[in-house]
Design a protein around this motif. Structure first.
Motif, PDB file in Angstrom:
ATOM      1  N   HIS A  98      -9.477  -9.552  11.153  1.00 54.06           N
ATOM      2  CA  HIS A  98      -8.331  -9.752  12.048  1.00 54.06           C
ATOM      3  C   HIS A  98      -7.019  -9.352  11.390  1.00 54.06           C
ATOM      4  N   ASP A  99      -7.050  -9.073  10.081  1.00 56.27           N
ATOM      5  CA  ASP A  99      -5.831  -8.656   9.388  1.00 56.27           C
ATOM      6  C   ASP A  99      -5.656  -7.162   9.624  1.00 56.27           C
ATOM      7  N   PRO A 100      -4.529  -6.747  10.227  1.00 50.51           N
ATOM      8  CA  PRO A 100      -4.367  -5.315  10.517  1.00 50.51           C
ATOM      9  C   PRO A 100      -4.262  -4.448   9.265  1.00 50.51           C
ATOM     10  N   ALA A 101      -4.029  -5.056   8.098  1.00 48.02           N
ATOM     11  CA  ALA A 101      -3.905  -4.255   6.870  1.00 48.02           C
ATOM     12  C   ALA A 101      -5.169  -4.381   6.027  1.00 48.02           C
ATOM     13  N   ARG A 102      -5.984  -3.326   5.994  1.00 45.92           N
ATOM     14  CA  ARG A 102      -7.141  -3.305   5.087  1.00 45.92           C
ATOM     15  C   ARG A 102      -6.611  -3.186   3.657  1.00 45.92           C
ATOM     16  N   PRO A 103      -7.080  -4.033   2.726  1.00 49.73           N
ATOM     17  CA  PRO A 103      -6.502  -3.998   1.377  1.00 49.73           C
ATOM     18  C   PRO A 103      -7.063  -2.892   0.478  1.00 49.73           C
ATOM     19  N   TYR A 104      -6.172  -2.320  -0.327  1.00 52.27           N
ATOM     20  CA  TYR A 104      -6.526  -1.291  -1.325  1.00 52.27           C
ATOM     21  C   TYR A 104      -5.927  -1.688  -2.662  1.00 52.27           C
ATOM     22  N   ARG A 105      -6.433  -1.010  -3.722  1.00 53.17           N
ATOM     23  CA  ARG A 105      -5.933  -1.314  -5.060  1.00 53.17           C
ATOM     24  C   ARG A 105      -5.926  -0.031  -5.880  1.00 53.17           C
ATOM     25  N   LEU A 106      -4.930   0.088  -6.774  1.00 49.34           N
ATOM     26  CA  LEU A 106      -4.939   1.165  -7.772  1.00 49.34           C
ATOM     27  C   LEU A 106      -5.884   0.752  -8.886  1.00 49.34           C
ATOM     28  N   ALA A 107      -6.455   1.711  -9.595  1.00 49.69           N
ATOM     29  CA  ALA A 107      -7.358   1.385 -10.706  1.00 49.69           C
ATOM     30  C   ALA A 107      -6.631   0.489 -11.703  1.00 49.69           C
ATOM     31  N   GLY A 108      -7.247  -0.638 -12.036  1.00 54.16           N
ATOM     32  CA  GLY A 108      -6.708  -1.544 -13.043  1.00 54.16           C
ATOM     33  C   GLY A 108      -5.554  -2.417 -12.564  1.00 54.16           C
ATOM     34  N   ALA A 109      -5.220  -2.348 -11.273  1.00 56.12           N
ATOM     35  CA  ALA A 109      -4.050  -3.107 -10.788  1.00 56.12           C
ATOM     36  C   ALA A 109      -4.385  -4.590 -10.597  1.00 56.12           C
ATOM     37  N   VAL A 110      -3.361  -5.427 -10.731  1.00 54.21           N
ATOM     38  CA  VAL A 110      -3.504  -6.867 -10.518  1.00 54.21           C
ATOM     39  C   VAL A 110      -3.310  -7.172  -9.031  1.00 54.21           C
ATOM     40  N   GLY A 111      -2.331  -6.515  -8.437  1.00 49.97           N
ATOM     41  CA  GLY A 111      -2.021  -6.754  -7.028  1.00 49.97           C
ATOM     42  C   GLY A 111      -2.683  -5.716  -6.127  1.00 49.97           C
ATOM     43  N   GLN A 112      -2.395  -5.811  -4.843  1.00 51.21           N
ATOM     44  CA  GLN A 112      -3.011  -4.886  -3.896  1.00 51.21           C
ATOM     45  C   GLN A 112      -1.999  -4.458  -2.836  1.00 51.21           C
ATOM     46  N   LEU A 113      -2.412  -3.534  -1.986  1.00 45.98           N
ATOM     47  CA  LEU A 113      -1.521  -3.062  -0.928  1.00 45.98           C
ATOM     48  C   LEU A 113      -2.332  -2.745   0.322  1.00 45.98           C
ATOM     49  N   GLY A 114      -1.601  -2.626   1.426  1.00 45.36           N
ATOM     50  CA  GLY A 114      -2.263  -2.300   2.675  1.00 45.36           C
ATOM     51  C   GLY A 114      -1.288  -1.560   3.577  1.00 45.36           C
ATOM     52  N   PHE A 115      -1.808  -1.050   4.675  1.00 44.73           N
ATOM     53  CA  PHE A 115      -0.973  -0.263   5.589  1.00 44.73           C
ATOM     54  C   PHE A 115      -1.103  -0.845   6.993  1.00 44.73           C
ATOM     55  N   ILE A 116       0.016  -1.097   7.633  1.00 39.30           N
ATOM     56  CA  ILE A 116      -0.003  -1.567   9.018  1.00 39.30           C
ATOM     57  C   ILE A 116       0.469  -0.409   9.879  1.00 39.30           C
ATOM     58  N   SER A 117      -0.515   0.176  10.573  1.00 41.79           N
ATOM     59  CA  SER A 117      -0.281   1.467  11.234  1.00 41.79           C
ATOM     60  C   SER A 117      -0.267   1.293  12.741  1.00 41.79           C
ATOM     61  N   SER A 118       0.626   0.444  13.212  1.00 46.55           N
ATOM     62  CA  SER A 118       0.633   0.113  14.642  1.00 46.55           C
ATOM     63  C   SER A 118       0.848   1.324  15.521  1.00 46.55           C
ATOM     64  N   VAL A 119       1.568   2.336  15.011  1.00 42.52           N
ATOM     65  CA  VAL A 119       1.900   3.494  15.843  1.00 42.52           C
ATOM     66  C   VAL A 119       0.770   4.529  15.803  1.00 42.52           C
ATOM     67  N   THR A 120       0.317   4.893  14.601  1.00 40.78           N
ATOM     68  CA  THR A 120      -0.652   5.992  14.510  1.00 40.78           C
ATOM     69  C   THR A 120      -2.103   5.531  14.569  1.00 40.78           C
ATOM     70  N   GLU A 121      -2.369   4.256  14.227  1.00 38.62           N
ATOM     71  CA  GLU A 121      -3.744   3.742  14.313  1.00 38.62           C
ATOM     72  C   GLU A 121      -3.694   2.325  14.889  1.00 38.62           C
ATOM     73  N   PRO A 122      -3.442   2.180  16.199  1.00 41.73           N
ATOM     74  CA  PRO A 122      -3.274   0.846  16.783  1.00 41.73           C
ATOM     75  C   PRO A 122      -4.521  -0.023  16.570  1.00 41.73           C
ATOM     76  N   PHE A 123      -4.269  -1.331  16.388  1.00 47.34           N
ATOM     77  CA  PHE A 123      -5.378  -2.263  16.149  1.00 47.34           C
ATOM     78  C   PHE A 123      -5.463  -3.279  17.281  1.00 47.34           C
ATOM     79  N   CYS A 124      -5.104  -2.828  18.513  1.00 47.29           N
ATOM     80  CA  CYS A 124      -5.032  -3.741  19.655  1.00 47.29           C
ATOM     81  C   CYS A 124      -6.382  -4.414  19.934  1.00 47.29           C
ATOM     82  N   GLU A 125      -7.471  -3.721  19.688  1.00 50.41           N
ATOM     83  CA  GLU A 125      -8.796  -4.248  20.007  1.00 50.41           C
ATOM     84  C   GLU A 125      -9.035  -5.598  19.327  1.00 50.41           C
TER      85      GLU A 125
END
Ligand code: SAM
Ligand code: SF4
Length: 338
Positions: free
Chosen positions: A240-267
């Motif tokens: 249900h989280d619109p941001a799928r998490p990613y990580r750089l090699a060896g990173a402590v934290g993570q990041l994600g992308f909320i792409s409401s315009v180009t990849e809507p997650f309305c479903e």
């Protein structure tokens, strides 16, 4: 999608006609803000007077009604939720409502040095802090007045209060901070931050600017990978989280992308929004709203409020229609809460 799910009477758990269960309510505590971000509001915005906003008891009653219909997660937003008087007590009261299992807040972080600890003690579970750049001059340009150091102090205060990992929201705006995503991502190498890069969404009076400055998540991701190496998906994504998490090699934290315009997650949308002036907004990017303040103030009983809410939720539209250039113009982002 073709066979509507029937409305059940009396309602028990809110769902819409497409069968999506709606259990996440985002509550705008105020349309007012101590910043004026270029992508959020026009510079000359006039905020509503306090009497035109839902009062604390009214917010509690409406969240109680929502909780009785299956809402288990609430997020306080705005405007800037921390500029509302009594926000700590409101957190305590909403957190005490049976059925509310998580209470989060989206904030620009400026008031957190004073408020983070009391908010946690009142029961706040999570914060998202908005941060679009690490460059103080650009920060001032984007927010039209802000001091980046104040946000950093807010991030530190949130961490010290135990609101970890701190989530950072970064709206990517062409010509303002599209290059800054690399420096922001570099932070995740050493810090337990969870950064969300958000596509600029068009809404209200600044829609033309927003549409012309949007940067697709694919471009942002490409820029990050070109500078810092490949991003690897992190296991355990909550669907249900619109941001799928990613990580750089060896990173402590993570990041994600909320792409409401180009990849809507309305479903997968499970959200409803309560505006500061008491309207249930059914989709962030559509103007469909149902007034709850008027019945509340004219003495509607709890069962009636509950029914109005459930019937409104049932009419939640499938999703936005940005691809057809159908823009919701009735409100600014700051009046809904993102
Ligand atoms: N004042 C708080 C803050 O800035 O975090 C909460 C309210 S703000 C409207 C909620 C979120 O919406 C913030 O992360 C902000 O960056 C984001 N936002 C504002 N305008 C936006 C837009 N046009 N498109 C996408 N996100 C936007
Ligand atoms: Fe205020 Fe948040 Fe809008 Fe910026 S994004 S103007 S901090 S409400």
């Amino acid at each position: 999608m073709s066979i509507p799910v029937p409305f059940v009477d009396p309602p028990v758990a809110m769902h819409d006609s497409y069968g999506r269960r709606l259990h996440y309510l985002r509550v705008s505590l105020t349309d007012a803000c101590n910043l004026r971000c270029v992508y959020c509001m026009p510079d000359n915005i006039v905020f509503r007077p306090p009497a035109a906003l839902l009062q604390d008891d009214e917010i509690v009653t409406l969240v109680q009604a929502a909780a009785s219909l299956g809402v288990d997660k609430v997020r306080f937003t705005g405007g800037e939720p921390t500029v509302r008087r009594g926000v700590v007590e409101l957190v305590r009261r909403v957190r005490d409502i049976p059925g509310i299992r998580r209470l989060a807040m989206t904030t620009n972080g400026i008031m957190l040095p004073r408020l983070a600890q009391p908010l946690v003690e009142a029961g706040l579970n999570q914060v998202n802090i908005s941060l679009d750049t690490l460059d103080p001059a650009k920060f001032r340009q984007i927010t039209r007045r802000g001091d980046l150091n104040e946000v950093w102090r807010g991030i530190e205060a949130a961490r010290a209060a135990g609101l970890t990992p701190v989530k950072l929201n970064c709206v990517v705006t062409r010509g303002f901070n599209d290059e800054d995503v690399v420096d922001l991502t570099r932070l995740t190498l050493t810090q337990a931050l969870d950064i969300r890069f958000i596509e600029l969404m068009p809404l209200g009076r600044v829609a033309d600017f927003q549409q012309s400055q949007v940067v697709a998540s694919a471009e942002t991701r490409g820029r990050i990978e070109a500078a810092l190496g490949p991003l690897t998906p992190v296991a355990g994504h909550n669907g249900h989280d619109p941001a799928r998490p990613y990580r750089l090699a060896g990173a402590v934290g993570q990041l994600g992308f909320i792409s409401s315009v180009t990849e809507p997650f309305c479903e997968g949308c499970t959200r409803l929004r309560l505006t500061a002036d008491g309207r249930l907004r059914l989709c962030l990017l559509r103007d469909d709203e149902v007034d709850l303040m008027a019945p509340l103030r004219s003495g509607a009983d709890f069962a009636t409020l509950r029914r109005i809410m459930a019937e409104a939720a049932y009419r939640k539209p499938w999703g936005h229609r940005l691809e057809e250039n159908d823009i919701a113009h009735s409100r600014e982002m700051s009046q809904i809460g993102g």
